[in-house]
Design a protein around this motif. Structure first.
Motif, PDB file in Angstrom:
ATOM      1  N   CYS A 145      43.151  39.893  44.025  1.00 49.07           N
ATOM      2  CA  CYS A 145      43.199  38.809  43.396  1.00 49.07           C
ATOM      3  C   CYS A 145      41.726  38.061  42.985  1.00 49.07           C
ATOM      4  O   CYS A 145      41.503  37.754  42.000  1.00 49.07           O
ATOM      5  CB  CYS A 145      44.097  37.640  44.016  1.00 49.07           C
ATOM      6  SG  CYS A 145      45.905  38.304  43.713  1.00 49.07           S
ATOM      7  N   GLU A 146      41.046  38.380  43.975  1.00 45.39           N
ATOM      8  CA  GLU A 146      39.706  38.079  43.887  1.00 45.39           C
ATOM      9  C   GLU A 146      38.793  38.859  42.939  1.00 45.39           C
ATOM     10  O   GLU A 146      38.112  38.115  41.923  1.00 45.39           O
ATOM     11  CB  GLU A 146      38.843  37.984  45.345  1.00 45.39           C
ATOM     12  CG  GLU A 146      37.518  37.428  45.463  1.00 45.39           C
ATOM     13  CD  GLU A 146      36.871  37.865  46.773  1.00 45.39           C
ATOM     14  OE1 GLU A 146      36.035  38.504  46.859  1.00 45.39           O
ATOM     15  OE2 GLU A 146      37.263  37.285  47.899  1.00 45.39           O
ATOM     16  N   LEU A 147      39.221  39.986  42.846  1.00 48.26           N
ATOM     17  CA  LEU A 147      38.431  40.916  42.020  1.00 48.26           C
ATOM     18  C   LEU A 147      39.067  40.450  40.561  1.00 48.26           C
ATOM     19  O   LEU A 147      38.330  40.539  39.822  1.00 48.26           O
ATOM     20  CB  LEU A 147      38.685  42.223  42.196  1.00 48.26           C
ATOM     21  CG  LEU A 147      38.471  43.391  41.170  1.00 48.26           C
ATOM     22  CD1 LEU A 147      36.950  43.357  40.926  1.00 48.26           C
ATOM     23  CD2 LEU A 147      38.950  44.815  41.573  1.00 48.26           C
ATOM     24  N   LEU A 148      40.259  40.168  40.351  1.00 45.15           N
ATOM     25  CA  LEU A 148      41.126  39.941  39.078  1.00 45.15           C
ATOM     26  C   LEU A 148      40.246  38.594  38.448  1.00 45.15           C
ATOM     27  O   LEU A 148      39.766  38.549  37.466  1.00 45.15           O
ATOM     28  CB  LEU A 148      42.458  39.566  39.039  1.00 45.15           C
ATOM     29  CG  LEU A 148      43.093  41.005  39.619  1.00 45.15           C
ATOM     30  CD1 LEU A 148      44.606  40.967  39.467  1.00 45.15           C
ATOM     31  CD2 LEU A 148      42.853  42.062  38.543  1.00 45.15           C
ATOM     32  N   ARG A 149      40.146  37.714  39.373  1.00 50.22           N
ATOM     33  CA  ARG A 149      39.424  36.470  39.023  1.00 50.22           C
ATOM     34  C   ARG A 149      38.105  36.635  38.722  1.00 50.22           C
ATOM     35  O   ARG A 149      37.491  36.051  37.673  1.00 50.22           O
ATOM     36  CB  ARG A 149      39.935  35.487  40.296  1.00 50.22           C
ATOM     37  CG  ARG A 149      41.017  34.774  40.421  1.00 50.22           C
ATOM     38  CD  ARG A 149      41.019  33.404  41.213  1.00 50.22           C
ATOM     39  NE  ARG A 149      40.972  33.790  42.713  1.00 50.22           N
ATOM     40  CZ  ARG A 149      42.080  34.246  43.322  1.00 50.22           C
ATOM     41  NH1 ARG A 149      43.121  34.329  43.031  1.00 50.22           N
ATOM     42  NH2 ARG A 149      41.880  34.685  44.783  1.00 50.22           N
ATOM     43  N   SER A 150      37.407  37.307  39.485  1.00 46.76           N
ATOM     44  CA  SER A 150      35.888  37.436  39.303  1.00 46.76           C
ATOM     45  C   SER A 150      35.538  38.300  37.866  1.00 46.76           C
ATOM     46  O   SER A 150      34.466  38.244  37.186  1.00 46.76           O
ATOM     47  CB  SER A 150      35.214  38.010  40.280  1.00 46.76           C
ATOM     48  OG  SER A 150      35.592  39.415  40.381  1.00 46.76           O
ATOM     49  N   THR A 151      36.551  39.097  37.380  1.00 45.37           N
ATOM     50  CA  THR A 151      36.387  39.907  36.255  1.00 45.37           C
ATOM     51  C   THR A 151      37.080  39.065  35.118  1.00 45.37           C
ATOM     52  O   THR A 151      37.051  39.734  34.034  1.00 45.37           O
ATOM     53  CB  THR A 151      36.927  41.277  36.454  1.00 45.37           C
ATOM     54  OG1 THR A 151      38.230  41.343  36.720  1.00 45.37           O
ATOM     55  CG2 THR A 151      36.147  42.152  37.546  1.00 45.37           C
ATOM     56  N   GLY A 152      37.682  38.137  35.267  1.00 46.13           N
ATOM     57  CA  GLY A 152      38.504  37.240  34.318  1.00 46.13           C
ATOM     58  C   GLY A 152      39.600  38.339  33.626  1.00 46.13           C
ATOM     59  O   GLY A 152      39.737  38.129  32.418  1.00 46.13           O
TER      60      GLY A 152
END
Length: 194
Positions: free
Chosen positions: A149-156
């Motif tokens: 989820c952190e990756l999904l948020r950071s990549t928009g």
């Protein structure tokens, strides 16, 4: 290879249910490139995904696991033996070790001239910034929900992906960690309740 997905909203006789808007609800059903298009290139790879989109796929699908050093990668099986000429488990190998492997070793389709590497989920999200992507969580230990989820948020990317898993715990953890993400799966708990 491609698959189609149909999703519906449930309602009982006393109420009428209106489905919330979703980019994954479509008429006709969406064509999803299973494992990125495993029949067109090694599974879960950038080359398979490019070929799938060229063939008309609407949604890319990727199975995910995490390396020993915390990189989320596209891999269905824990053991890399099925996709490379090496031995070892994704979660026991580092990202650098995985990058030394060539996925052409087990590929039996049309020849590919350049080495094919296991892709990180970040590489996939960056390579296909406009595409809808189905992410299936394969690894349960250690859990992937927080770093995913952190990756999904950071990549928009949260608004263009949906999450699923065959494991109830992974599904509910992802849903709790990424409440804004679409989670499309019927868990064993859901089936028992029905």
């Amino acid at each position: 290879m491609a698959a189609t997905v149909c999703a519906a909203c449930a309602s009982d006789a006393a109420t009428v249910s209106v489905c919330p808007p979703s980019s994954f609800r479509s008429e006709p059903p969406l064509v999803i490139a299973h494992a990125g298009g495993e029949g067109l290139g090694p599974p879960n790879t950038i080359i398979a995904m490019r070929r799938s989109l060229d063939a008309g796929a609407d949604v890319l699908d990727v199975d995910v696991r995490m390396t020993a050093d915390g990189v989320i990668v596209g891999a269905h099986d824990r053991d890399v033996t099925s996709i490379t000429s090496a031995n070892g488990n994704v979660d026991e190998l580092t990202w650098a070790q995985l990058q030394s492997l060539d996925m052409r070793a087990r590929w039996t389709g049309a020849p590919i001239d350049e080495p094919v590497r296991i892709a990180s989920l970040e590489e996939i999200l960056v390579a296909f910034p406009e595409e809808r992507i189905s992410i299936e969580i394969k690894q349960t230990t250690p859990p992937l929900a927080e770093p995913l989820c952190e990756l999904l948020r950071s990549t928009g990317s949260i608004d263009r992906i949906y999450l699923s898993s065959n494991d109830d715990t992974a599904t509910y953890a992802a849903q709790a960690e990424c409440p804004a993400a679409t989670v499309i799966t019927t868990t064993y708990r859901d089936v028992a309740a029905m």
